[in-house]
Enzyme design. Structure first.
Site, PDB file in Angstrom:
ATOM      1  N   LYS A  28       0.864  -1.191   0.000  1.00  0.00           N
ATOM      2  CA  LYS A  28       0.000   0.000   0.000  1.00  0.00           C
ATOM      3  C   LYS A  28       0.889   1.224   0.000  1.00  0.00           C
ATOM      4  O   LYS A  28       2.030   1.172   0.461  1.00  0.00           O
ATOM      5  CB  LYS A  28      -0.884   0.010   1.260  1.00  0.00           C
ATOM      6  CG  LYS A  28      -2.111   0.876   1.140  1.00  0.00           C
ATOM      7  CD  LYS A  28      -3.246   0.177   0.411  1.00  0.00           C
ATOM      8  CE  LYS A  28      -4.468   1.059   0.266  1.00  0.00           C
ATOM      9  NZ  LYS A  28      -5.616   0.323  -0.275  1.00  0.00           N
ATOM     10  N   GLY A  85     -20.076   7.244   3.087  1.00  0.00           N
ATOM     11  CA  GLY A  85     -19.067   7.476   2.038  1.00  0.00           C
ATOM     12  C   GLY A  85     -19.741   7.565   0.688  1.00  0.00           C
ATOM     13  O   GLY A  85     -20.591   6.733   0.351  1.00  0.00           O
ATOM     14  N   ASN A 114     -15.801   6.787  -4.829  1.00  0.00           N
ATOM     15  CA  ASN A 114     -15.820   5.718  -5.834  1.00  0.00           C
ATOM     16  C   ASN A 114     -16.612   4.524  -5.311  1.00  0.00           C
ATOM     17  O   ASN A 114     -17.540   4.034  -5.959  1.00  0.00           O
ATOM     18  CB  ASN A 114     -14.370   5.323  -6.174  1.00  0.00           C
ATOM     19  CG  ASN A 114     -14.303   4.086  -7.047  1.00  0.00           C
ATOM     20  OD1 ASN A 114     -14.821   3.023  -6.687  1.00  0.00           O
ATOM     21  ND2 ASN A 114     -13.698   4.193  -8.204  1.00  0.00           N
TER      22      ASN A 114
HETATM   23  P1  NAD Z   1     -12.934   8.161  -2.405  1.00  0.00           P
HETATM   24  O1  NAD Z   1     -11.872   9.150  -2.155  1.00  0.00           O
HETATM   25  O2  NAD Z   1     -13.448   8.009  -3.796  1.00  0.00           O
HETATM   26  O3  NAD Z   1     -14.204   8.449  -1.450  1.00  0.00           O
HETATM   27  C1  NAD Z   1     -14.135   8.533  -0.063  1.00  0.00           C
HETATM   28  C2  NAD Z   1     -15.488   9.009   0.457  1.00  0.00           C
HETATM   29  O4  NAD Z   1     -15.477   8.991   1.883  1.00  0.00           O
HETATM   30  C3  NAD Z   1     -15.838  10.430   0.051  1.00  0.00           C
HETATM   31  O5  NAD Z   1     -17.217  10.483  -0.248  1.00  0.00           O
HETATM   32  C4  NAD Z   1     -15.564  11.227   1.309  1.00  0.00           C
HETATM   33  O6  NAD Z   1     -16.344  12.414   1.397  1.00  0.00           O
HETATM   34  C5  NAD Z   1     -15.970  10.236   2.372  1.00  0.00           C
HETATM   35  N1  NAD Z   1     -15.385  10.493   3.675  1.00  0.00           N
HETATM   36  C6  NAD Z   1     -14.123  10.893   3.971  1.00  0.00           C
HETATM   37  N2  NAD Z   1     -13.996  11.045   5.304  1.00  0.00           N
HETATM   38  C7  NAD Z   1     -15.175  10.715   5.845  1.00  0.00           C
HETATM   39  C8  NAD Z   1     -15.682  10.654   7.163  1.00  0.00           C
HETATM   40  N3  NAD Z   1     -14.909  10.992   8.200  1.00  0.00           N
HETATM   41  N4  NAD Z   1     -16.951  10.258   7.339  1.00  0.00           N
HETATM   42  C9  NAD Z   1     -17.729   9.929   6.284  1.00  0.00           C
HETATM   43  N5  NAD Z   1     -17.321   9.965   5.032  1.00  0.00           N
HETATM   44  C10 NAD Z   1     -16.065  10.353   4.810  1.00  0.00           C
HETATM   45  O7  NAD Z   1     -12.382   6.761  -1.850  1.00  0.00           O
HETATM   46  P2  NAD Z   1     -12.844   5.304  -2.250  1.00  0.00           P
HETATM   47  O8  NAD Z   1     -11.935   4.798  -3.308  1.00  0.00           O
HETATM   48  O9  NAD Z   1     -14.318   5.295  -2.437  1.00  0.00           O
HETATM   49  O10 NAD Z   1     -12.447   4.486  -0.921  1.00  0.00           O
HETATM   50  C11 NAD Z   1     -13.344   4.375   0.197  1.00  0.00           C
HETATM   51  C12 NAD Z   1     -12.905   3.204   1.058  1.00  0.00           C
HETATM   52  O11 NAD Z   1     -12.921   2.014   0.271  1.00  0.00           O
HETATM   53  C13 NAD Z   1     -11.495   3.301   1.627  1.00  0.00           C
HETATM   54  O12 NAD Z   1     -11.465   2.670   2.884  1.00  0.00           O
HETATM   55  C14 NAD Z   1     -10.672   2.494   0.636  1.00  0.00           C
HETATM   56  O13 NAD Z   1      -9.467   2.017   1.183  1.00  0.00           O
HETATM   57  C15 NAD Z   1     -11.654   1.379   0.339  1.00  0.00           C
HETATM   58  N6  NAD Z   1     -11.392   0.677  -0.907  1.00  0.00           N
HETATM   59  C16 NAD Z   1     -11.345   1.314  -2.094  1.00  0.00           C
HETATM   60  C17 NAD Z   1     -11.137   0.591  -3.256  1.00  0.00           C
HETATM   61  C18 NAD Z   1     -11.168   1.224  -4.611  1.00  0.00           C
HETATM   62  O14 NAD Z   1     -11.175   0.484  -5.597  1.00  0.00           O
HETATM   63  N7  NAD Z   1     -11.227   2.531  -4.728  1.00  0.00           N
HETATM   64  C19 NAD Z   1     -10.919  -0.799  -3.197  1.00  0.00           C
HETATM   65  C20 NAD Z   1     -10.986  -1.433  -1.953  1.00  0.00           C
HETATM   66  C21 NAD Z   1     -11.223  -0.682  -0.821  1.00  0.00           C
END
Ligand code: NAD
Length: 407
Positions: free
Chosen positions: A103, A214, A217
């Site tokens: 990571k 959240g 994405n």
């Molecule tokens: P992103 O940046 O696209 O979105 C994150 C979202 O979380 C945003 O809507 C933001 O406003 C919100 N957020 C941030 N802080 C917050 C809080 N304190 N309370 C509530 N909402 C909050 O990120 P993402 O890619 O959607 O990732 C979200 C989670 O999913 C992370 O834990 C990431 O590690 C995990 N994840 C992502 C992927 C991927 O393919 N993108 C894959 C596996 C896991």
């Protein structure tokens, strides 16, 4: 705030108390193979130089090249990246894909950067890490606040430095720059496949009510996919807070509202809630899809959901896990629930290496086949050793990694 790596090690301890592993293996799997920290100097638009701290943690590569996303966040630090790298090693083993776990991250609030500054920072990260990256060594991907465009900048920088023409060093790239069909929605769609494979075992009916924390994405795609399959999304939030409508939210309209108003609050027909309140709403399915440490010993007793699908990484602390288990609330752990993302990232890597381009239908069908099978294997393990899905998923992953390491 609790240290995510300590939490990850507590999870490891809980799982291996159910099924022990050799002591030597436990020592090896408890610390990362390599931790790299770099300084990334960026000449800002106003002519001053700012130095950002960047990280890459390579946890374990017994099953294949290190694989895992890069996070840009103001709270990101080495302990968070270490935890995420460890979970990636387990996740790739859970999905049974030929990848290890790593990571990356940068401590930065990307919202404060201009596009030029963001590009310089992204290229700086790839430059600083170039020595340890490569399709056969370490293959990063997007995570919180990193996008397909950022991946293409990084891959371009890597190609310039290495002299290699391969697109296979970074995944999650835009479609016209070697990206895979289906990667954008893969984590949310994969989460749905895992949910659908397991829900009947826990008496969750089709069309149940869903709360999602959240709206990025993962959360945004999950909302659309669950809605398209007939589920009712009654609440959503982003970092500024959330909105609730028990009759069901129109997700497309909510996205438009967020775009034009900068926040979810005030969405017609809804009431506003804080992120803390959102986690305690009565619902059938709760999907944390933002950040880690959201459900803790403090609020686990107030969670009213009947079932939790962890699409974020590490949203539930080990103490909260224990409390939810005692209360009989099943949790589908992150390393299974969100493994669709890395699965399709691996498909992207494979397509880049072979010079192929698969259709979205092919990508989704291959992902579904894997996730259906692995969900079944982990459920069966949880029954066989009489534990929760997290400990079962850890045990399945550790068995696979231990085997690859010759134990
Ligand atoms: P992103 O940046 O696209 O979105 C994150 C979202 O979380 C945003 O809507 C933001 O406003 C919100 N957020 C941030 N802080 C917050 C809080 N304190 N309370 C509530 N909402 C909050 O990120 P993402 O890619 O959607 O990732 C979200 C989670 O999913 C992370 O834990 C990431 O590690 C995990 N994840 C992502 C992927 C991927 O393919 N993108 C894959 C596996 C896991």
């Amino acid at each position: 705030m609790s240290n995510p790596f300590e939490n990850a090690m507590m999870q490891l301890k809980r799982a291996t108390a159910v099924q022990p592993f050799p002591e030597a293996f436990m020592k090896q799997i408890s610390s990362p193979n390599r931790e790299v920290r770099i300084s990334i100097p960026v000449m800002m638009d106003n002519g001053t130089l700012q130095v950002f701290e960047g990280y890459r943690v390579e946890h374990n590569n017994a099953r294949g090249p290190y694989k895992g996303g890069i996070r840009f966040h103001h709270d990101t630090d080495i302990n968070e990246v270490k935890a995420l790298a460890f979970w990636m090693a387990l996740k790739c083993a859970v999905a049974n894909i030929p990848m290890g776990g790593g990571k990356g991250g940068v401590t930065v609030d990307p919202k404060t950067l201009s596009k030029t500054e963001l590009e310089k920072l992204s290229r700086g990260w790839a430059r600083g890490m170039a020595d340890i990256l490569g399709p056969k060594k370490d293959v990063p991907a997007p995570d919180v606040n990193t996008t397909p465009e950022i991946m293409s900048w990084m891959n371009d920088e890597y190609m310039k430095i290495s002299g290699e023409t391969t697109l296979a060093t970074f995944t999650g790239k835009p479609l016209d720059k070697g990206g895979s069909e289906g990667r954008g929605a893969a984590t949310g769609l994969g989460g749905y496949y895992v949910f659908d494979a397991l829900r009947s075992k826990y008496n969750i009916a089709e069309g149940a009510s869903v709360v999602i924390q959240g709206f990025g994405n993962v959360g945004g795609n999950a909302a659309e996919i669950f809605l398209a399959h007939g589920y009712k999304i009654i609440a959503m939030s982003d970092s500024k807070g959330g909105v609730v409508n028990e009759a069901g939210l129109d997700i497309k309209a909510l996205e438009e509202w967020k775009k034009s108003n900068g926040a979810l609050a005030g969405f017609p027909g809804s009431r506003t809630v804080t992120n803390a309140e959102l986690l305690e709403l009565p619902c059938d399915v709760l999907i944390p899809a933002a950040l880690e440490n959201q459900i803790t010993a403090t609020n686990a007793g107030s969670v009213k959901a009947k079932f939790i699908l962890e699409l974020a990484n590490g949203p539930i602390t080990p103490e909260a896990d224990e409390a939810l288990y005692e209360r009989g609330i099943p949790v589908v752990p992150d390393i299974l629930a969100n493994s669709g993302g890395v699965t399709v990232s691996t498909f992207e890597w494979e397509q880049n290496l072979k010079g192929e381009h698969w259709t979205e239908a092919d990508v989704n069908a291959k992902m579904k086949e894997i996730l259906d099978m692995e969900s079944g294997i982990i459920y069966d393990k949880s029954v066989a050793v009489n534990t929760d899905l997290r400990r079962a998923a850890f045990i399945v992953a550790l068995e696979r990694i231990a085997k690859a390491m010759g134990y």
